[in-house]
Enzyme design. Structure first.
Site, PDB file in Angstrom:
ATOM      1  N   SER A  84       0.814  -1.220   0.000  1.00 17.68           N
ATOM      2  CA  SER A  84       0.000   0.000   0.000  1.00 17.68           C
ATOM      3  C   SER A  84       0.845   1.265   0.000  1.00 17.68           C
ATOM      4  CB  SER A  84      -0.938   0.003   1.209  1.00 17.68           C
ATOM      5  OG  SER A  84      -1.853  -1.067   1.129  1.00 17.68           O
ATOM      6  N   HIS A 455      -5.770 -10.003   5.119  1.00 16.21           N
ATOM      7  CA  HIS A 455      -4.643 -10.342   6.006  1.00 16.21           C
ATOM      8  C   HIS A 455      -5.048 -11.282   7.142  1.00 16.21           C
ATOM      9  CE1 HIS A 455      -1.388  -8.141   4.275  1.00 16.21           C
ATOM     10  NE2 HIS A 455      -1.954  -6.962   4.406  1.00 16.21           N
TER      11      HIS A 455
END
Length: 588
Positions: A84, A455
């Site tokens: 990210s 995740h």
């Protein structure tokens, strides 16, 4: 050693073909929404789970493209997954820079890192000087222990520093390691810590009078590595273990004779809320035969935080460097020589000393727009707020003061599985208010669910997460269409496109008869969809033919996230700066 981030003002010029839309141009970033194998049964980025997106998206349609988001597309080494941070750097700046891990790799391979004045004079120098007296001090290496995905750190960097310290005569070195299991494969940490213990033992055997050891550690989502000031108690738990040599045994903390034993024991008796996942290993402190910690941080010691990525390094750096720090009671602030692997926050000069110079960005999209009086907003929840501001603004924390930003307070990580919708409804509600207000010409929205729930490795939770994201996509696109604006919908990297681990031959990796969850990012490219409701009469298409500057054509084979900034500016009716990667927009 602060970097100069002053930018020369760039005057925006109207585009000769594309006009300014009546409504805003809005980037909707679906974090972790990779474009993978649509036929793979454990891929939730498919028409089945996100029909609102795939009813509009097909790579062969003129307003659609599939673009690179990992490796050289975003300044990383080949075969390194995107993340990210570099993704938002690329989207916000439109300029190619070699990124963190790649820069440190170059420093290790060339030897320049070991020749750094900060390493030799600031970090090692005081230790060597102390050895000539009776007050021998210790060099402490603190950081996340990774060796596969290389998102925050690379254990090979730490090993190189250990070797160089030993070669230069540093006699006392303590490692404070954080277990991963979020980016690297799960249950991998114990092997990496055994590798570190073996390295220390070999050095101690080779050099008489040396004392190299692993002194403390625990899971990255348990301690030390908080970000965006979301949970300072994590930092306190890290401070207590690393600096004070103390853990709370009533909440799972462990005193152990060996770090790898504490990690292995966690696999046997894990936290029932999370299971045997490396990222939640209980804090541990290694003690001697008398029960005394073997590596507390004391006055005169040197400390290097070995992560190269900034977001989860800033808070612990503040605790070490800020004399007026009062977020929690440190009990004592050892007078140490502190350095980071890289500069983590250029605006606030954190840390004051660093080993490798981070990429510096000037003239990011936000800088150019705001300096030309173009109003913009950025919004996400806590987990990705820094990405739509700090990282998209070129690793600088003060640029956001020039525009409207909103952080929606996120749920604690332990609630993700039970609340996979996270805060997307609240984000969408506020974003729609911004879109309808008529005040803004540009907006940046991040929906974090595909990445953050991805995740967790929880298949049912991530399916529910995608249902929530699907609804918000519908609502956001409707609001943008009603405002006669333009939406760019895309991702920053892959994750939810591959929810179980696959072998090189494509088969599913199994453990005890069940697929092994994949909790890390993927190498998948990402989709880019443009939804134009501006009423412009100029037909256009996304064309990736000339997406890459000549000097990088051999390294980067096609379009990537770096092309999004110029594409966005064109959709806003402006020409992009010539130093941006080319726009994908073509009239037809």
């Amino acid at each position: 050693m602060r970097q100069d981030n002053n930018a020369v003002k760039i005057a925006l010029k109207d585009h000769p073909i594309f006009r300014k839309p009546k409504g805003p141009v809005v980037q909707i970033i679906l974090d972790g929404f990779g474009y993978g194998d649509l036929g793979f049964e454990y891929n939730v980025v498919t028409p089945t789970y996100v029909p609102a997106f795939f009813n509009l998206f097909h790579p062969d349609r003129p307003h659609c493209a599939v673009i690179g988001a990992s490796a050289r597309y975003v300044g990383l080494d080949n075969d390194v997954v995107g993340n990210s941070e570099v993704g938002h750097n690329s989207v916000g700046a439109g300029q190619y820079k070699d990124q963190g891990g790649r820069l440190v790799n170059q420093g290790v391979q060339s030897g320049s890192l070991m020749k750094s004045p900060v390493w030799n004079d600031h970090v090692i120098g005081p230790i060597l000087q102390s050895q000539s007296t009776s007050s021998q001090r210790t060099l402490h290496l603190l950081g996340l222990i990774q060796d596969t995905t290389i998102i925050h750190s690379d254990v090979r960097h730490m090993l190189a520093l250990i070797d160089d310290a030993a070669a230069k005569g540093v006699r006392s070195l303590a490692i404070h390691g954080l277990t991963d299991g979020r980016d690297d494969p799960d249950r991998h940490a114990v092997d990496l810590f055994r590798q570190l213990e073996e390295k220390c033992a070999a050095i101690n055997k080779k050099h008489s009078g040396y004392h190299y050891r692993v002194a403390s550690g625990g899971g990255r989502m348990r301690m030390t590595m908080d970000r965006y000031e979301d949970n300072w108690n994590m930092v306190k738990l890290g401070w207590d273990a690393h600096v004070l040599g103390r853990v709370n045994t009533s909440t799972g903390g462990v005193y152990t004779r060996k770090a790898s034993d504490a990690i292995a024991a966690y696999y046997v008796n894990p936290d029932p809320k999370f299971g045997e996942i490396d990222q939640y290993v209980y804090p541990f402190v290694v003690v001697d035969e008398h029960g005394q910690p073997i590596g507390t941080i004391q006055d005169g010691d040197s400390v290097v935080f070995t992560n190269f990525r900034g977001d989860r390094a800033i808070e612990i750096s503040k605790a070490f460097e800020d004399p007026s720090f009062n977020v929690f009671d440190r009990e004592r602030m050892p007078k140490v020589q502190y350095a980071g692997m890289m500069l983590y926050d250029g605006d606030n000069n954190i840390p004051q000393q660093f080993l490798v110079t981070a990429p510096g960005y000037t003239n990011t999209m936000a800088e150019i727009l705001t300096s030309n009086g173009v109003a913009m907003f950025a919004i996400s929840e806590t987990a990705k707020f820094g990405h739509v501001t700090y990282f998209a603004d070129g690793n600088r924390s003060n640029v956001k003061e020039r525009y409207t930003y909103k952080q929606i307070k996120g749920d604690p990580v332990e609630m993700y599985v039970s609340h996979p919708q996270m805060k997307v409804a609240e984000i969408t509600h506020q974003a729609i208010d911004y879109i309808r207000s008529g005040r803004f010409r540009f907006g940046r929205i991040n929906l974090a669910n595909p990445d953050m729930i991805g995740h967790t490795g929880n298949w049912e939770a991530v399916k529910h997460a995608m249902a929530s994201v699907n609804l918000q996509i519908e609502m956001l696109l409707k609001a943008i269409q009603e405002a006669e604006g333009i939406a760019l919908v895309f991702a920053d990297h892959g994750n939810a496109d591959e929810m179980v681990r696959r072998k090189k031959d494509g088969s599913i990796e199994m453990r005890e008869g069940k697929p092994v969850p994949n909790m890390s990012h993927t190498m998948a490219p990402v989709p880019l969809l443009v939804v134009d409701a501006s009423g412009q009469q100029i037909p256009f298409r996304l064309d990736t033919t000339d997406a890459v500057p000549e000097k990088l054509r051999g390294d980067v084979p096609g379009a990537g996230l770096l092309n999004v900034a110029a594409t966005t500016l064109n959709l806003m009716g402006y020409e992009a700066p010539e130093f941006y990667w080319p726009s994908l927009l073509r009239s037809r």
